[in-house]
Design a protein around this motif. Structure first.
Motif, PDB file in Angstrom:
ATOM      1  N   ILE A   1       0.835  -1.210   0.000  1.00 16.06           N
ATOM      2  CA  ILE A   1       0.000   0.000   0.000  1.00 16.06           C
ATOM      3  C   ILE A   1       0.867   1.255   0.000  1.00 16.06           C
ATOM      4  O   ILE A   1       0.507   2.276  -0.608  1.00 16.06           O
TER       5      ILE A   1
ATOM      6  N   TYR B   1       1.563   2.592  -3.500  1.00 16.71           N
ATOM      7  CA  TYR B   1       0.490   3.115  -4.344  1.00 16.71           C
ATOM      8  C   TYR B   1       0.286   4.609  -4.136  1.00 16.71           C
ATOM      9  O   TYR B   1       0.460   5.142  -3.035  1.00 16.71           O
TER      10      TYR B   1
ATOM     11  N   HIS C   1      -2.408   7.697  -3.881  1.00 11.19           N
ATOM     12  CA  HIS C   1      -3.724   7.716  -3.248  1.00 11.19           C
ATOM     13  C   HIS C   1      -4.867   7.619  -4.261  1.00 11.19           C
ATOM     14  O   HIS C   1      -5.968   7.218  -3.911  1.00 11.19           O
TER      15      HIS C   1
ATOM     16  N   ASP D   1      -4.717   5.677  -6.893  1.00  8.53           N
ATOM     17  CA  ASP D   1      -4.565   4.414  -7.609  1.00  8.53           C
ATOM     18  C   ASP D   1      -5.735   3.482  -7.278  1.00  8.53           C
ATOM     19  O   ASP D   1      -6.113   3.311  -6.121  1.00  8.53           O
TER      20      ASP D   1
ATOM     21  N   THR E   1      -5.273   0.668  -4.630  1.00 10.68           N
ATOM     22  CA  THR E   1      -5.245   0.953  -3.194  1.00 10.68           C
ATOM     23  C   THR E   1      -6.476   0.383  -2.504  1.00 10.68           C
ATOM     24  O   THR E   1      -6.389  -0.218  -1.429  1.00 10.68           O
TER      25      THR E   1
ATOM     26  N   SER F   1      -6.154  -3.406  -2.111  1.00  8.64           N
ATOM     27  CA  SER F   1      -5.190  -3.804  -1.085  1.00  8.64           C
ATOM     28  C   SER F   1      -5.728  -3.550   0.320  1.00  8.64           C
ATOM     29  O   SER F   1      -5.489  -4.341   1.250  1.00  8.64           O
ATOM     30  N   TYR F   2      -6.440  -2.436   0.495  1.00  9.94           N
ATOM     31  CA  TYR F   2      -7.059  -2.182   1.806  1.00  9.94           C
ATOM     32  C   TYR F   2      -8.100  -3.255   2.126  1.00  9.94           C
ATOM     33  O   TYR F   2      -8.262  -3.661   3.285  1.00  9.94           O
TER      34      TYR F   2
ATOM     35  N   SER G   1     -11.050   1.114   2.256  1.00  9.77           N
ATOM     36  CA  SER G   1     -11.163   0.460   0.949  1.00  9.77           C
ATOM     37  C   SER G   1     -12.385   0.956   0.182  1.00  9.77           C
ATOM     38  O   SER G   1     -12.300   1.245  -1.020  1.00  9.77           O
TER      39      SER G   1
ATOM     40  N   PHE H   1     -11.685   4.524  -1.225  1.00  8.73           N
ATOM     41  CA  PHE H   1     -10.850   4.526  -2.435  1.00  8.73           C
ATOM     42  C   PHE H   1     -11.587   3.911  -3.614  1.00  8.73           C
ATOM     43  O   PHE H   1     -11.499   4.404  -4.744  1.00  8.73           O
TER      44      PHE H   1
END
Length: 566
Positions: free
Chosen positions: A96, A99, A101, A103, A106, A109-110, A133, A136
């Motif tokens: 993370i 990446y 912000h 992307d 992100t 991945s969160y 998550s 984003f």
């Protein structure tokens, strides 16, 4: 003497530069070698080792496809293959950090980070990273990640017994799954709804949903979906103690298990089954098998549950040494992982509250000042309304108390008046009887006088007759009206006393009514059916309340002056 060329000081910087370049080239070649070994290794365990050597050999991580791919693979391997959740978290956090912000990766991945924390039962962290998550994913239009987060939020709220919120997320996930027409997503939605109804106690809906989930298992399923729904069916059947069906189903489920977690769950359920069906030896064997699987990963809560069960089983068969050994392991894990399930659930609820408050605070900041003014006015209105309501309730209670007090006083006054009127009626009867007796005696004396010839006797009789007539006149003398002997408990005097002396009780005001008639202590005691000493004590207290202590003035005199406005 000339210096040796090798010791020419002017060449030292050049020599150092060459050495540094050679080392950098060696490190770069070494890193490339590890990456090459990773890409060409067919054994997954060895490939991940090479990948770790490559990642850990880099001085700094850069956002490039090679690094991103390796970090994703390593975190997936430790999170979903080896179940070493702590390692997976470390690599996900490094991923993370690469990446930007904005992307789209992100949000994904969160979500993975939130999912791993859920496996560790760190529900507060699950909530934190799930919300990140979603934030984003929404910014980048990633509806798939948003949908997966809804499913994870639903499961987390369900585990933490927040069923209303859980059902809302499950319904939203199911709605989006239907719209997506994806068989795997549909299966998850239906299977998780069945788990929700099982946890919340709505058992009537469970089996139909599980049957429907079986129909939705994808054709290309690698047994993971089938294992989930079959295991849920086995757990449901076991809760109803249908042992024959459970035995048949658990055998089928055990063949579908493909990783340490699934094998551990099968043996755990078998251990529980044997323990409650009275087969402790088999239960111990299954529990130990389950423990051996769960100890390969970071399944701390499952290990604690099994260790506690083993300790209790050995204690039930009087094997004290083994009971102590397993309970000691339970204590060791608890001390190493001090967060209890209740504490983790509480952390989730606190975190949920904090997030909700933060969200509300953000919304309030975006609103116009006029909205804030309305909120303040509404708050003031609520406060004023509460104060007014409180005062109104207090006033009503006070009024009710006063009415009850007045009603009690009225009933007491009526009782005393009745008794006093009965006393007056009795007095009149005595007077009438006395007059009748005097009249009879007078007639007898007159008859006796006609029967005697003695002058002195006649004179004596005449004297007695005159005395009797005088006595009869006194008895027949007009008496004051009956109302004079009945105290006026509700008179203007008593009302004024109640207002000017609020500390006066009902008994105090009643005593004032008696004393206003200048009645003696004995008379008051006879009427109220009390001991004279009690009346004297009441009079002393009344003097104090009227401020007459230290004064020679009587209460009757005080009342006369008070009534006349002096």
């Amino acid at each position: 003497m000339k210096s040796h060329p090798l010791f020419n000081l002017s060449l030292i910087p050049l020599i150092l530069a060459v050495i540094c370049l050679q080392r950098a080239s060696f490190a770069q070649n070494t890193d490339s070698t590890f990456y090459y070994l990773y890409t060409n290794e067919t054994d997954e365990d060895k490939a991940i080792q090479y990948a770790e050597l490559f990642i850990n050999g880099l001085d700094t991580l850069t956002d490039n496809p090679k690094t991103i791919t390796l970090l994703n693979e390593i975190s997936r391997y430790y999170g979903h293959v080896q179940f070493k959740f702590s390692k997976s978290i470390g690599y996900l956090e490094r991923l993370i950090s690469l990446y930007k912000h904005h992307d789209t990766r992100t949000g994904e991945s969160y979500y993975e980070l939130a999912n791993i924390y859920h496996r560790l039962k760190r529900y507060d962290k699950t909530l934190e990273y799930t919300l990140k998550s979603i934030d984003f994913a929404r910014k980048n239009g990633d509806s798939t990640t948003v949908m997966k987060n809804y499913n994870l939020l639903a499961i987390t709220h369900m585990v933490c017994k927040d069923f209303s919120v859980s059902k809302r997320y499950f319904d939203e996930f199911y709605k989006r799954a239907v719209e997506s027409e994806d068989s795997v997503t549909m299966f998850l939605a239906i299977n998780n709804l069945a788990a929700y109804y099982y946890t919340s106690g709505d058992t009537a809906r469970i089996m139909p949903l599980l049957d429907k989930a079986l129909e939705m298992v994808p054709e290309n399923d690698t047994a993971s979906c089938l294992f989930k729904v079959k295991m849920n069916q086995a757990s449901y059947i076991m809760s109803y103690k249908d042992w024959k069906s459970f035995e048949e189903l658990i055998k089928e489920v055990s063949k579908l298990a493909s990783n340490i977690e699934e094998h551990g769950r099968v043996h755990h359920n078998l251990g529980y089954y044997y323990s409650i069906t009275g087969k402790p030896e088999l239960a111990v064997e299954e529990y130990q098998s389950a423990l051996s699987y769960f100890q390969q990963g970071e399944f701390y809560q499952e290990q604690k549950d099994i260790l506690m069960s083993l300790g209790n089983l050995y204690a039930s068969i009087k094997d004290t040494a083994n009971a102590y050994a397993f309970l000691k392991q339970y204590v060791d894990i608890t001390q190493a992982q001090p967060e209890t399930e209740n504490m983790l659930t509480d952390l989730f609820h606190y975190k949920n509250t904090i997030e909700a408050n933060a969200h509300n605070e953000l919304l309030s900041r975006l609103k116009h000042k006029q909205t804030l003014t309305i909120i303040i006015i509404a708050s003031l209105f609520i406060v004023i309304s509460c104060i007014y309501t409180s005062l109104y309730i207090v006033s009503r209670l006070r009024k009710k108390h006063e009415l009850l007090e007045i009603d009690a006083q009225k009933k007491l006054n009526e009782q005393i008046e009745k008794e006093m009127r009965n006393s007056l009626e009795l007095k009149k009867m005595y007077e009438f009887k006395n007059r009748q007796v005097i009249h009879d005696i007078y007639q007898d004396l007159q008859t006796l006088q006609t029967k005697t010839d003695s002058t002195s006797t006649k004179n004596d009789i005449n004297t007695l007759c005159r005395k009797l007539l005088r006595a009869g006149d006194e008895v027949s003398a007009p008496t004051p009206s009956d109302s004079q002997y009945v105290p006026e408990f509700n008179s203007q005097l008593i009302s004024r006393l109640s207002s000017d002396f609020p500390s006066l009780s009902i008994n105090d005001r009643r005593l004032c009514a008696f004393l206003n008639l200048n009645m003696t202590t004995k008379e008051i005691a006879d009427i109220t059916k009390q001991n004279p000493q009690t009346i004297n004590i009441a009079r002393a207290r009344l003097r104090k309340k009227l401020g007459l202590n230290g004064s020679s003035m009587s209460i009757h005199e005080f009342l006369l002056r008070y009534q006349n406005g002096q």
